[in-house]
Structures are given as C-alpha cells and as structure tokens.
Scaffold this motif. Structure first.
Motif, PDB file in Angstrom:
ATOM      1  N   SER A  84       1.012  -1.462   0.230  1.00 13.55           N
ATOM      2  CA  SER A  84       0.204  -0.275  -0.111  1.00 13.55           C
ATOM      3  C   SER A  84       0.100   1.134   0.336  1.00 13.55           C
ATOM      4  O   SER A  84       0.543   2.345  -0.795  1.00 13.55           O
ATOM      5  CB  SER A  84      -1.149   0.030   1.536  1.00 13.55           C
ATOM      6  N   LEU A  85       2.067   1.285   1.107  1.00 13.86           N
ATOM      7  CA  LEU A  85       2.758   2.558   0.475  1.00 13.86           C
ATOM      8  C   LEU A  85       3.731   3.153  -0.104  1.00 13.86           C
ATOM      9  O   LEU A  85       3.367   4.130  -0.826  1.00 13.86           O
ATOM     10  CB  LEU A  85       3.788   2.169   2.140  1.00 13.86           C
ATOM     11  N   ASP A  86       3.955   2.021  -0.905  1.00  8.37           N
ATOM     12  CA  ASP A  86       4.954   1.976  -2.642  1.00  8.37           C
ATOM     13  C   ASP A  86       3.990   2.170  -3.543  1.00  8.37           C
ATOM     14  O   ASP A  86       3.767   2.503  -4.681  1.00  8.37           O
ATOM     15  CB  ASP A  86       5.543   0.716  -2.258  1.00  8.37           C
ATOM     16  N   ALA A  87       2.538   1.660  -3.159  1.00  6.21           N
ATOM     17  CA  ALA A  87       1.115   1.863  -4.768  1.00  6.21           C
ATOM     18  C   ALA A  87       1.962   3.094  -5.202  1.00  6.21           C
ATOM     19  O   ALA A  87       2.178   4.612  -4.653  1.00  6.21           O
ATOM     20  CB  ALA A  87       0.232   1.267  -4.126  1.00  6.21           C
ATOM     21  N   GLY A  88       1.696   3.156  -6.856  1.00 11.55           N
ATOM     22  CA  GLY A  88       1.687   4.052  -7.568  1.00 11.55           C
ATOM     23  C   GLY A  88       0.128   4.939  -7.638  1.00 11.55           C
ATOM     24  O   GLY A  88      -0.456   3.864  -6.894  1.00 11.55           O
ATOM     25  N   PRO A  89       0.090   5.645  -8.077  1.00 11.29           N
ATOM     26  CA  PRO A  89      -1.311   6.297  -8.028  1.00 11.29           C
ATOM     27  C   PRO A  89      -2.778   5.386  -9.018  1.00 11.29           C
ATOM     28  O   PRO A  89      -3.773   5.568  -9.066  1.00 11.29           O
ATOM     29  CB  PRO A  89      -1.342   7.616  -8.873  1.00 11.29           C
ATOM     30  N   GLU A  90      -2.052   4.427  -9.889  1.00  7.56           N
ATOM     31  CA  GLU A  90      -2.825   3.935 -11.067  1.00  7.56           C
ATOM     32  C   GLU A  90      -3.394   2.209  -9.946  1.00  7.56           C
ATOM     33  O   GLU A  90      -3.854   1.692 -10.402  1.00  7.56           O
ATOM     34  CB  GLU A  90      -1.669   3.033 -12.298  1.00  7.56           C
ATOM     35  N   THR A  91      -2.318   2.322  -9.232  1.00  4.98           N
ATOM     36  CA  THR A  91      -3.276   1.321  -8.258  1.00  4.98           C
ATOM     37  C   THR A  91      -4.112   1.309  -7.372  1.00  4.98           C
ATOM     38  O   THR A  91      -4.243   2.672  -6.659  1.00  4.98           O
ATOM     39  CB  THR A  91      -1.025   0.613  -6.750  1.00  4.98           C
ATOM     40  N   LEU A  92      -5.035   0.334  -6.922  1.00  2.87           N
ATOM     41  CA  LEU A  92      -6.351   0.494  -6.260  1.00  2.87           C
ATOM     42  C   LEU A  92      -5.253  -0.377  -5.133  1.00  2.87           C
ATOM     43  O   LEU A  92      -5.300  -0.830  -5.064  1.00  2.87           O
ATOM     44  CB  LEU A  92      -7.418  -0.194  -6.782  1.00  2.87           C
ATOM     45  N   LYS A  93      -6.341   0.058  -4.027  1.00  2.68           N
ATOM     46  CA  LYS A  93      -5.913   0.241  -2.376  1.00  2.68           C
ATOM     47  C   LYS A  93      -6.926  -0.576  -2.086  1.00  2.68           C
ATOM     48  O   LYS A  93      -7.210   1.105  -0.587  1.00  2.68           O
ATOM     49  CB  LYS A  93      -5.299   0.968  -1.982  1.00  2.68           C
ATOM     50  N   PRO A  94      -8.196  -1.372  -1.977  1.00  7.30           N
ATOM     51  CA  PRO A  94      -9.205  -1.908  -1.296  1.00  7.30           C
ATOM     52  C   PRO A  94      -8.543  -2.240  -0.036  1.00  7.30           C
ATOM     53  O   PRO A  94      -9.575  -2.090   0.911  1.00  7.30           O
ATOM     54  CB  PRO A  94     -10.368  -2.287  -1.798  1.00  7.30           C
ATOM     55  N   GLY A  95      -7.826  -2.309   0.665  1.00  6.53           N
ATOM     56  CA  GLY A  95      -7.067  -3.222   1.546  1.00  6.53           C
ATOM     57  C   GLY A  95      -5.955  -1.750   2.684  1.00  6.53           C
ATOM     58  O   GLY A  95      -6.134  -2.417   3.669  1.00  6.53           O
ATOM     59  N   CYS A  96      -5.818  -0.623   2.078  1.00  6.98           N
ATOM     60  CA  CYS A  96      -5.039  -0.211   3.029  1.00  6.98           C
ATOM     61  C   CYS A  96      -5.959   0.547   4.338  1.00  6.98           C
ATOM     62  O   CYS A  96      -7.194   0.331   4.018  1.00  6.98           O
ATOM     63  CB  CYS A  96      -4.764   0.800   2.175  1.00  6.98           C
ATOM     64  N   GLY A  97      -5.025   0.706   4.754  1.00  9.83           N
ATOM     65  CA  GLY A  97      -5.792   2.054   6.161  1.00  9.83           C
ATOM     66  C   GLY A  97      -6.522   2.799   5.800  1.00  9.83           C
ATOM     67  O   GLY A  97      -6.977   4.212   7.065  1.00  9.83           O
ATOM     68  N   TRP A  98      -6.194   4.002   4.827  1.00  7.44           N
ATOM     69  CA  TRP A  98      -6.291   4.983   5.637  1.00  7.44           C
ATOM     70  C   TRP A  98      -6.891   5.802   3.698  1.00  7.44           C
ATOM     71  O   TRP A  98      -7.710   4.941   3.406  1.00  7.44           O
ATOM     72  CB  TRP A  98      -5.043   6.440   5.366  1.00  7.44           C
ATOM     73  N   LEU A  99      -7.754   7.086   4.121  1.00  5.51           N
ATOM     74  CA  LEU A  99      -8.694   7.560   3.168  1.00  5.51           C
ATOM     75  C   LEU A  99      -8.270   7.875   1.803  1.00  5.51           C
ATOM     76  O   LEU A  99      -7.195   8.246   2.419  1.00  5.51           O
ATOM     77  CB  LEU A  99      -9.101   8.916   3.930  1.00  5.51           C
ATOM     78  N   PRO A 100      -8.436   7.898   1.221  1.00  3.65           N
ATOM     79  CA  PRO A 100      -8.164   8.634   0.294  1.00  3.65           C
ATOM     80  C   PRO A 100      -8.029  10.337  -0.155  1.00  3.65           C
ATOM     81  O   PRO A 100      -8.528  10.962   0.585  1.00  3.65           O
ATOM     82  CB  PRO A 100      -9.484   8.601  -1.531  1.00  3.65           C
ATOM     83  N   ALA A 101      -7.140  11.227  -0.888  1.00  2.00           N
ATOM     84  CA  ALA A 101      -6.783  12.351  -0.071  1.00  2.00           C
ATOM     85  C   ALA A 101      -8.150  13.412  -0.401  1.00  2.00           C
ATOM     86  O   ALA A 101      -8.333  14.489  -0.029  1.00  2.00           O
ATOM     87  CB  ALA A 101      -5.670  12.978  -1.590  1.00  2.00           C
ATOM     88  N   ASP A 102      -9.148  12.913  -1.911  1.00  2.00           N
ATOM     89  CA  ASP A 102     -10.154  14.152  -1.897  1.00  2.00           C
ATOM     90  C   ASP A 102     -10.752  13.583  -1.181  1.00  2.00           C
ATOM     91  O   ASP A 102     -11.728  14.505  -0.958  1.00  2.00           O
ATOM     92  CB  ASP A 102     -10.686  13.496  -2.947  1.00  2.00           C
ATOM     93  N   TRP A 103     -10.693  12.511   0.041  1.00  2.00           N
ATOM     94  CA  TRP A 103     -12.196  12.910   0.929  1.00  2.00           C
ATOM     95  C   TRP A 103     -11.392  13.215   2.401  1.00  2.00           C
ATOM     96  O   TRP A 103     -12.145  13.509   3.159  1.00  2.00           O
ATOM     97  CB  TRP A 103     -12.110  11.463   1.788  1.00  2.00           C
TER      98      TRP A 103
END
Length: 463
Positions: free
Chosen positions: A100-119
C-alpha cells in the motif's frame, strides 16, 4: 536416532536460533539449563543435550565446564522478517503494508487503512498551510519542546473530555505519529521476551511493531462485542502478559464496537492480573456517538490512550499523542527525547491546531461520517453480490470484515488481485493464530472504483 528424535532435536535447535536471532539471547548470555529447557519444550534432557552439542559444533554456542552453554559471536543485525514465524508474503504484515505504501497512483487500494486524498479537508489544510507560512521563525526552524505544543495539548484535553476521557494537558505528550506513540509506550514498558496480548484479529501493524520489540505475541479471539472474555481471562492467567494492545472504539479490522459489559469485565480482569492496556483510539472521530472507552472508564490508571489525526485530517502531516497517568509522563518524555529529540515538529502541530481550531474540521467530520455511511451500504451490497458474508455490521467507520464464499483462501485471492494492480488485505495478516484465512478487510472509502469488483471477481474465479 529415530526420525521422531531427530525432529525433536531440530525443534530445540530452531527454538534457540530464534531466541538468538530476535536477541532474546544476546552474545555472552547463558542458555537455559538442560533440564529446564527440556521441561519447557516437553522433550527429554538427552534431546536438549544433542541439540546443544550440534549448536556448539555450528559455532553458535559454546560450553563452559561446570557452568553451562553460552551464546558466542557478535549480534546479527535485527531483521524483522526473521523474527517470529515464517509467513507467506501475502499474510506478512510488513509486506502487506509495503504494497500500500509503495503503490503508484494507478494502483487501487481497497486493502489499505487510510482515506483517499479527495476525502480529506483540503480547503482547511491549505488555509492552515497559508497561516503557517506567516508563523514566527522559531515555529518554522526550531525543534519543538519535549512535550509538544501547549496549545494543541490543551485542545486535545478538551476533545478528550467530550469523549469522557479526563486528561490534563500535562498528561498528554505529542509524538511523531500514532505508530511512534505506541513504539514509545512499548519502549517504556516492555523488555525482550515479555508477553503482549492482542485481539485476534487485530490491526496488522501491531504485529509488525511488536516483532521489533522482540516480545512474545498472544491473541484472544475477538467477538462483535469485544474480546471473548473466557479466552481473555485464560490468557491473562496462563501467559501473564505485560500489555494488552487494542482498538476499543471502532475495531480494526472488524469495525466492531466494545459493549459496556465487556469493557467493564476487561478492566476488572486487567486489574486482577496487573496488565497495562494500550488503547489505540485513532478512529474516534468516525463515531457519531462514542462507544465505551477503556480510558474513560479507567480514568487513565492502567489504560494508556493513543491517538492521531492521520485518518481524518492528513496522513502526510504526522502527529500523534499519548495520554497517560501523570507519573508515567516524565519517563515517556525522556524516551522521546532520546529517540526523536523532541515531540512532533512545531510546524506540524501548528498546522493541525489551525485546522482543528475553527468549525471547518467539525463540519468536515460530520460530512465524512455521512459519506462513509453511504459508502458502507454501497460496498456491502456489492460484496454481497460477489458472495461475501458479513461478520458484523459496524455502526460507523471505514472497515468491513467479510467472509469469502465457498471456502476461498483470502491470501490466494489477494495474490491474484495484486497481479492486476489491486491491493487487498487478507484475513490472516491480522490474525496471530492464522485462523482468518477466509476473511478480508475492505476500506469502503477506497472501494469506489468499479475495477475493484471486476478484479476481485476474476481473482476469486482463479483460486
């Protein structure tokens, strides 16, 4: 020597190697006595003698006549991947976090623990950043004080009081992050080889962080109302843990809330067995009405409260906090000075205090709760169509804890999805006992892209 005896000898050797690798046994330390270790490992003394002789032949230990066996050589660097059980990458907390930490902007992260920036409250953050640019030179250039910003600590004390937690500003110290806060508490209270109790399942980075402190980790099954009290009491009596580390507000990963009855029993059992509770309350602001808090019921006697704003304000502006009994605060401050030379940066705390100080943050949180509630219903329905079954229905928050259909293995599904650029969180990464292989945690705020469900369906079909 029979095959069974050879296997038992290897088990004893592995047990000693793990203690040396994790630094529970350091160079020069004496190994357990042959009879004592035989009893602990439930093998014969001759098996331990054979294991010690083989380790001596390898050069890991040496014998001193009439004194016993001792570890030799310099300490190897601490490699967390070598501490604890060998895990498949798909359920290794360190590996899952890094995806999750190293994922690029094209990666989808339903398994991560934080909110998207636009939230996040970007308008309030930008306003605070503009105000920060006008701050005095010391705020922008100097170290912070040992406790952290007095203004932010006063603000936090008022917010805690609204949640039923009575803490004077001098009982609060600011830290570099919520994770750093837990790390400081572990440094303060734990020594290598101590036992720590966690929920099973629990937040997976608890497991990674505790590895770094070289402690024994034990779990108690978690229910929709909190820890299973019978199992909780049994672990306290038999394993004598030093700490219990938990989320009691909105539990990670299950989303469950602690019931009043369970909260009171947990505190009673902890008092009876002299266990300190570390309550990570990082999701507090997601609840419209606070559920029972151990820190509130206990009055910060044996409960230490941890928090931060990385989930509701910004994960980029790092600042955590610790609220604890007054006689522990000085020791925690000294540790923070020794390991970080001061509290969270004045620039970060000024920015956070500015964002919290007006009505904008309150309005943001209220809107966030409504948005999360809608997302939870939407994601739950879509997962149900794929065959996922609920474990409990969270009253608020970010996470859904769902069982896969047809006995599918979550780690295999996560591995298949990762190949298509989707990071999932399989159940066993959260489980000490590795008994959650059919579960997954979903972050509803990260599940808005329809591709999540397309990839998930294909991954499930392939496994």
């Amino acid at each position: 020597m029979s095959l069974a005896e050879t296997t038992r000898t290897a088990e004893v050797m592995d047990a000693i190697r793990r203690r040396v690798t994790s630094r529970t046994l350091a160079p020069g330390d004496r190994l357990p006595s042959i009879r004592g270790f035989a009893s602990a490992m439930r093998v014969s003394p001759s098996t331990v003698v054979e294991a010690y002789d083989r380790l001596a032949a390898e050069g890991l230990i040496r014998s001193r006549r009439g004194s016993g066996f001792y570890v030799v050589g310099g300490a190897a660097p601490l490699t967390l991947a070598e501490v604890g059980p060998k895990l498949d990458r798909a359920v290794d907390p360190l590996w899952v976090s890094r995806q999750s930490l190293d994922a690029g902007p094209e990666t989808l992260k339903p398994g991560c623990g934080w909110l998207p920036a636009d939230w996040m409250p970007m308008t309030e953050l930008r306003r605070s950043i503009r105000a920060l640019a006008r701050a005095d030179d010391a705020t922008l250039a100097d170290y912070g004080g040992a406790r952290g910003s007095a203004a932010l600590r006063r603000l936090l004390a008022r917010r805690m009081a609204d949640q039923g937690v009575e803490a004077a500003p001098d009982q609060i110290i600011l830290t570099a992050s919520g994770t750093h806060a837990i790390d400081l508490v572990c440094r303060f209270l734990l020594r290598p080889g101590d036992t720590v109790l966690v929920d099973d399942p629990c937040y997976f980075n608890f497991l990674a962080l505790l590895r770094a402190h070289q402690v024994e980790i034990v779990g108690a099954p978690f229910t929709p109302n909190g820890p299973d009290l019978a199992a909780f009491g049994k672990v306290l009596a038999e394993r004598r843990p030093r700490l219990y580390l938990t989320n009691s507000g909105l539990h990670n990963p299950t989303g469950a809330s602690l019931s009043p009855h369970v909260a009171h029993r947990v505190l009673s059992l902890a008092a009876a067995h002299d266990v300190v509770i570390v309550e990570d309350d990082i999701f507090a602001d997601f609840e419209p009405e606070p559920s029972p808090r151990l820190a509130a019921l206990d009055g910060l006697c044996r409960v230490i409260r941890i928090g931060s704003f990385s989930k509701t304000l910004s994960a980029s502006v790092r600042c955590g906090h610790i609220a604890a009994r007054a006689d522990w605060i000085e020791g925690l401050i000294d540790l923070q000075v020794a390991t970080g030379f001061g509290a969270a940066s004045p620039a970060a705390t000024e920015l956070i205090a500015g964002a919290l100080g007006d009505g904008g943050y309150r309005r943001h949180v209220e809107a966030l709760r409504r948005r999360l509630s809608l997302a939870m219903r939407d994601v739950d329905a879509k997962l149900a169509r794929l065959g996922f079954a609920p474990w409990t229905e969270p009253r608020a928050g970010v996470f859904l804890w769902r069982r896969l259909p047809d006995g599918l293995d979550a780690a295999a599904v996560a591995t298949a999805a990762l190949a298509e650029g989707v990071v999932l969180a399989p159940g066993d990464v959260f489980s000490v006992s590795r008994t959650a292989s059919s579960f997954m945690r979903f972050n509803v705020a990260q599940c808005g892209d329809p591709r999540v469900y397309d990839v998930l369906a294909r991954a499930m079909a392939r496994t």
